[in-house]
Design an enzyme around this catalytic site. Sequence first.
Site, PDB file in Angstrom:
ATOM      1  N   HIS A 144      -2.099  -5.651   1.087  1.00  0.00           N
ATOM      2  CA  HIS A 144      -1.206  -6.031  -0.022  1.00  0.00           C
ATOM      3  C   HIS A 144      -0.456  -4.803  -0.558  1.00  0.00           C
ATOM      4  O   HIS A 144       0.773  -4.825  -0.686  1.00  0.00           O
ATOM      5  CB  HIS A 144      -2.049  -6.692  -1.124  1.00  0.00           C
ATOM      6  N   GLU A 145      -1.204  -3.753  -0.849  1.00  0.00           N
ATOM      7  CA  GLU A 145      -0.546  -2.566  -1.429  1.00  0.00           C
ATOM      8  C   GLU A 145       0.393  -1.929  -0.408  1.00  0.00           C
ATOM      9  O   GLU A 145       1.483  -1.480  -0.751  1.00  0.00           O
ATOM     10  CB  GLU A 145      -1.585  -1.541  -1.915  1.00  0.00           C
TER      11      GLU A 145
HETATM   12  N1  HT7 Z   1       1.159  -4.130  -8.771  1.00  0.00           N
HETATM   13  C1  HT7 Z   1      -0.161  -3.815  -9.210  1.00  0.00           C
HETATM   14  C2  HT7 Z   1      -0.294  -4.169 -10.647  1.00  0.00           C
HETATM   15  C3  HT7 Z   1      -1.273  -3.358 -11.405  1.00  0.00           C
HETATM   16  C4  HT7 Z   1      -1.379  -3.425 -12.787  1.00  0.00           C
HETATM   17  C5  HT7 Z   1      -0.706  -4.138 -13.738  1.00  0.00           C
HETATM   18  C6  HT7 Z   1      -1.069  -3.979 -15.069  1.00  0.00           C
HETATM   19  C7  HT7 Z   1      -2.096  -3.150 -15.456  1.00  0.00           C
HETATM   20  C8  HT7 Z   1      -2.774  -2.418 -14.468  1.00  0.00           C
HETATM   21  C9  HT7 Z   1      -2.414  -2.566 -13.130  1.00  0.00           C
HETATM   22  N2  HT7 Z   1      -2.906  -2.004 -12.004  1.00  0.00           N
HETATM   23  C10 HT7 Z   1      -2.188  -2.482 -10.958  1.00  0.00           C
HETATM   24  C11 HT7 Z   1      -1.218  -4.520  -8.446  1.00  0.00           C
HETATM   25  C12 HT7 Z   1      -0.728  -5.285  -7.289  1.00  0.00           C
HETATM   26  O1  HT7 Z   1      -0.343  -6.423  -7.425  1.00  0.00           O
HETATM   27  O2  HT7 Z   1      -0.652  -4.772  -6.213  1.00  0.00           O
HETATM   28 ZN    ZN Z   2       0.819  -6.705  -5.846  1.00  0.00          ZN
END
Ligand code: HT7
Ligand code: ZN
Length: 884
Positions: free
Chosen positions: A294-295
């Site tokens: 995903h990442e």
């Molecule tokens: N896009 C990333 C989102 C995320 C996040 C949002 C709010 C607070 C902390 C966080 N850590 C990561 C995760 C993802 O969807 O890949």
């Molecule tokens: Zn994501």
Amino acid sequence: APLIRREDYTAPAFWIRTVDLTFDLDPAKTLVINKMAVERNPDQPGASLRLDGEDINLTRVLVDGEPVSFRVENQQLVLDNLPDQPFALEIRTTCAPGKNTQLSGLYTSGGGFFTQCEALGFRRITYFLDRPDVMSVYKVTLKADKLKYPVLLSNGNLVEQGAIDADRHYAVWEDPHPKPCYLFALVAADLVSREQRVRTRLGKEHLLQIFVRAGDLDKTEHAMQSLMASISWDEIRFGLSLDLERFMIVAVSDFNMGAMENKGLNIFNTKFVLANPATATDVDFGNVESVVAHEYFHNWTGNRVTCRDWFQLSLKEGLTVFRDQQFSQDMAGSASARAVKRIEDVRTLRQLQFPEDAGPMAHPVRPDSYMAIDNFYTATVYEKGAEVVRMMHTLVGEAGFAEGMKLYFQRHDGHAVTCDDFAQAIADANPESELTKRLDQFKHWYTQAGTPRVQARGSYSAEHKTYTLHLSQNCAPTAGQPAKLPFVIPVAMGLVAHDGRNLNLHLEGEALPIGTDTVLVLSEPEQTFTFVHVPVEPVPSLLRGFSAPVVLQAELGDDALFTLLTHDKDPFNRWEAAQRLALRRLLQAVSGHGPAELDPRFIQALRGVLRNAELDAAFKELVLTLPSEAYVAEQLDTVDPQRIHTARESLKLQLAKALHEDWIWAWEQHNDCGAYSPDPVSSGRRALANLALSMLCLDGATRHNPIWTGKAFQRFKDANNMTDRLGALGALVNSHADLAPDALSRFHEQFRDEPLVIDKWFTLQAAAPEKDGKVFARAKALMQHPDFTLRTPNRARSLLMALCQMNPAAFHRPDAAGYVFWADRVIEIDSINPQLAARLARALDHWRRLAEPYRTAAREALGRVMAKPDLSDDVREIVTRALQ
Ligand code: HT7
Ligand code: ZN
């Protein structure tokens, strides 16, 4: 805080083209020097520059090297009368990473420095235009103590490093790709790395690195394999290659979510990187694979093309979840293993997203307003968003979808765009598709909240050999959306004869039959489809593979469901038929209308599945697992969690007893998997063996027969992997066996230095089936355990989410003690970490549907949280919505 609305979007008044950041890292006081090249947006002449900042101390502001006047108001630094020509802006601030318990911005964990900037964390590091449509090129200099922080990382490429003096050193990183500030990251810590060089299809060499604490290196192989597989998959499936010389993953123990796709420097919750057979279960191995993928996939869907504003979050999240789900299916291999993955994904959707869509937090995939954006990293934006992308894929086909993706990148690479832009690209690449014909209507999936209901009625004419299928749709009102417009719903389907044949489909008016499955497109409130040349009365198999995120009301009788369970060519619908049969019986038991005893036919059907030599073990385990208490609650207008629990436990025990010999057979046939491998066949065998063992222990407990708990204890001690060990421990704990306490303390002793395993230890105890209030009492007592802390989200979740979200019967107590405990914890955590508190706050989303006395007590607990002085916006938004 005021509501932020999607309709209020305006372009930024300035662009920040380049950013040169210098960090002098110190936990108590870190100095940040931020030098920016800024340009006015010519569309907004005369506008002031308003830079966001939160919890930072401002020490200097220079424009083109000269001090200027400025104001700080409402957490913004305001500069008026700025030049029309490009200018240099320098801002100096300090912050205290060691005191940052929110884990947003720059914080310390385990003695190192880490960042988390999505969504609004960068403003906690320096003053900035903290919005995703401002994209800049970054140069970052890190300075820190050499002994404590030997590894200094940031995005992009390392261009320089060296000593400052005897104690301190520095590193300079440059990222050539313009990016929004939420993708910025730095790490300064004492870490070791696993390294791998790879050559991609384009012939370029890349360095892959996974950084962890010394001692965890033996848990990084699976993540590295997953990363390499993700890189090849994206090249093969979508023609998307890695665009960086170096791709780094760093593991950190204190993290609010799963992981973060910072450009070239992904930061991961340890839970989603570290895995070896001794400490991680099959589920953990699967999660590591999908989160790493995903990442990595975000590098294109999120980073190269990013979101214009946070309302478009599903643009990157829905699409990237869809991509990781497809990847995991492809990795699973066989058709059956793919179906298992699909069933698991749908189970998650139904367990998390359907209730969300039916409660106070219901929101469209593209929300219209928010108070705290962190509250909108939801199952709706992620999982339902992925289903919306999946429906597009279904409507244009796999090749058409790949063309659409190509066009999307041709048009939007390097830009910040909207969900409309994505849908338009997929549609434009497929001009003849059903999606393109109805694009505006299809986009109701982005704008309307709520789960549509599809009603299906079929009738067969033996005389004309026709089968008429009548489909209708409706969607209940949600807050702010009293009336819904019809959706475009792809209904994958087939017709199955009672003798097991999957019939050829021939739609009236079409020249030729179309095979044994097709996709009907329901776009009107009601539609009729007629099939001709149907030799016998069929059973409709609708929504195959769960082709749309809807509730299907097909009114099929038991006979029809047994036919589908035994003969449907679609494994998803076979599983679905078993779930419906079980759900029907569970609901009868809950309402007290209907036999409390399971009927022999149902038991025989499940026995047939369990003993069927042609089915995979993983699939059998899914079919033989009853729908969860949460899913049963979903079906009811008034929810009595204790009644649901009692009914489900009773049916489970009946299955344990009625299939006793079959469970022994299943255990004996599946309990030896040899050397550990996390592949779908072996993990399916372990899952089925563990289910069998838990059923045998459950049955043994009621007979006071210690044979199976004794075997479980032995297995617990001998297991050569965590899946088997935890499975055996779970069988003991969940059957409240006399041997459970001894096993739990041995487990703790053995894994006391493995935090992720100790999390499992807490979860297992807090999620055990409630019995006489003991589980609740134990969970409460565990708060005092020396290993427990509210400051590490994984640990807090391991106990609190397990109790308040996963264990309805322990949490919803007639004496309201569960709600008092919940309110105390939400209030306590809110002062430490509002994002975490807001997640826990959602445990009472559904208080209105609770039966008395739960409802009144839950309302009171919500009121108590609401009354907390200085309540964060995060929690305020959740509780306000719940009480509205
Ligand atoms: N896009 C990333 C989102 C995320 C996040 C949002 C709010 C607070 C902390 C966080 N850590 C990561 C995760 C993802 O969807 O890949
Ligand atoms: Zn994501």
